[in-house]
Design a protein around this motif. Sequence first.
Motif, PDB file in Angstrom:
ATOM      1  N   GLU A 259       0.821  -1.225   0.000  1.00 53.18           N
ATOM      2  CA  GLU A 259       0.000   0.000   0.000  1.00 53.18           C
ATOM      3  C   GLU A 259       0.851   1.270   0.000  1.00 53.18           C
ATOM      4  O   GLU A 259       0.315   2.380  -0.005  1.00 53.18           O
ATOM      5  CB  GLU A 259      -0.905   0.089   1.245  1.00 53.18           C
ATOM      6  N   ASP A 261       2.752   4.576  -0.735  1.00 51.04           N
ATOM      7  CA  ASP A 261       2.510   5.571  -1.783  1.00 51.04           C
ATOM      8  C   ASP A 261       3.850   6.198  -2.203  1.00 51.04           C
ATOM      9  O   ASP A 261       4.419   7.003  -1.467  1.00 51.04           O
ATOM     10  CB  ASP A 261       1.558   6.652  -1.243  1.00 51.04           C
ATOM     11  N   THR A 263       4.561   8.488  -4.252  1.00 49.64           N
ATOM     12  CA  THR A 263       4.567   9.858  -4.775  1.00 49.64           C
ATOM     13  C   THR A 263       4.856  10.895  -3.687  1.00 49.64           C
ATOM     14  O   THR A 263       4.952  12.076  -3.960  1.00 49.64           O
ATOM     15  CB  THR A 263       3.211  10.204  -5.449  1.00 49.64           C
TER      16      THR A 263
END
Length: 329
Positions: A259, A261, A263
Amino acid sequence: MGSTPTNTPAPAPAPKTNRIGLQVVDYRGGKTTLCAGCGHNAISERIIDAMYEMGVQPERVAKLSGIGCSSKSPAYFMNRAHSFNSVHGRMPSVATGAMLANKNLIALGVTGDGDTVSIGAGQFVHLMRRNLPIIYVIEDNGCYGLTKGQFSATADLGSTLKSGVVNDLPPVDTCSLAIQLGATFVGRSFSGDKRQLHTMLKAAIAHKGTVMLDVVSPCVTFNDHEGSKEINVDYDPGTTFEVTMHDGSSLRLRKLEQEYDPTDKIQAVRRLMESHEKGDVLTGVFYINAKAPTFIDMLNVADEPLATLPESVTRPSREVLAKCMEELQ
Ligand SMILES: Cc1ncc(C[n+]2csc(CCOP(=O)(O)OP(=O)(O)O)c2C)c(N)n1
Ligand code: SF4
Ligand SMILES: [Mg+2]
């Protein structure tokens, strides 16, 4: 009269090809001269597989390297690609020149921790901040393998050479550095993690901008005997895996959870620093920015690569030169 049954063997199955009709052999290189069990060999294998599976035209690839065992490895994959073995630590400037001359190339830099973080630190810093389209792979063994295994700037604090010398300097984290400097795809893997490295390289090929992959790649310099084997690992996202290295030391790998992220730049650096504090080697793709303009975009270079423009376009006419000379008088 019925026909006599024959025992003709079934025709050999057609060789497997990729989307551009090439076989995996079209991506192979010369026979390796590196030590048996060297992590760098495993990385070459993953590059071959990833380039084959992504259907990259070998002649579009420019393999660029510096000096070191790692920098020798481009000789062991993709014989059909262009190749330039540059000066120790100076591959980034050669890569920048090559890409500015022909932006249609796919630049693949293969380097070592010594090549990148010791002698080449200045060049590395400026490459990362430009977002030049390049896949920059550090084959990171924490030492200068080619010159007999001295500590490099990525060696862990407290690690010991066979001679008993202890490393008393903290390591440079190439991934945190690359993220802070502006690289737009940054990850870390382990040479023996086939699944992770393979996927990471394929994603790297698809990225537009600077990809910086630090691949922990064990050196068997001090344990290079017939029994030295490649170290393979396979562990799931979100879990840890303890690897015993050739010299008996151990390394705790921790894979980013599914999961995660990639970015979020601040989170990426924080996670790297937290793992470092815990003594874990965090692996995975830490940061991706798919929107940043590349160095080629920023310079607004002509559509036709400079390397293939005809002389009539690149060379000023006699009259233009004469006018320039006049103005200088
Ligand atoms: C200008 C210069 N300085 C020093 C050397 C000696 N030298 C060759 S390879 C190397 C270090 C290589 O280490 P690394 O880049 O980590 O590659 P590895 O062999 O570990 O894969 C050094 C110091 C050199 N060839 N050129
Ligand atoms: S000396 Fe180390 S880095 Fe060099 S080929 Fe041997 S195992 Fe690999
Ligand atoms: Mg090294």
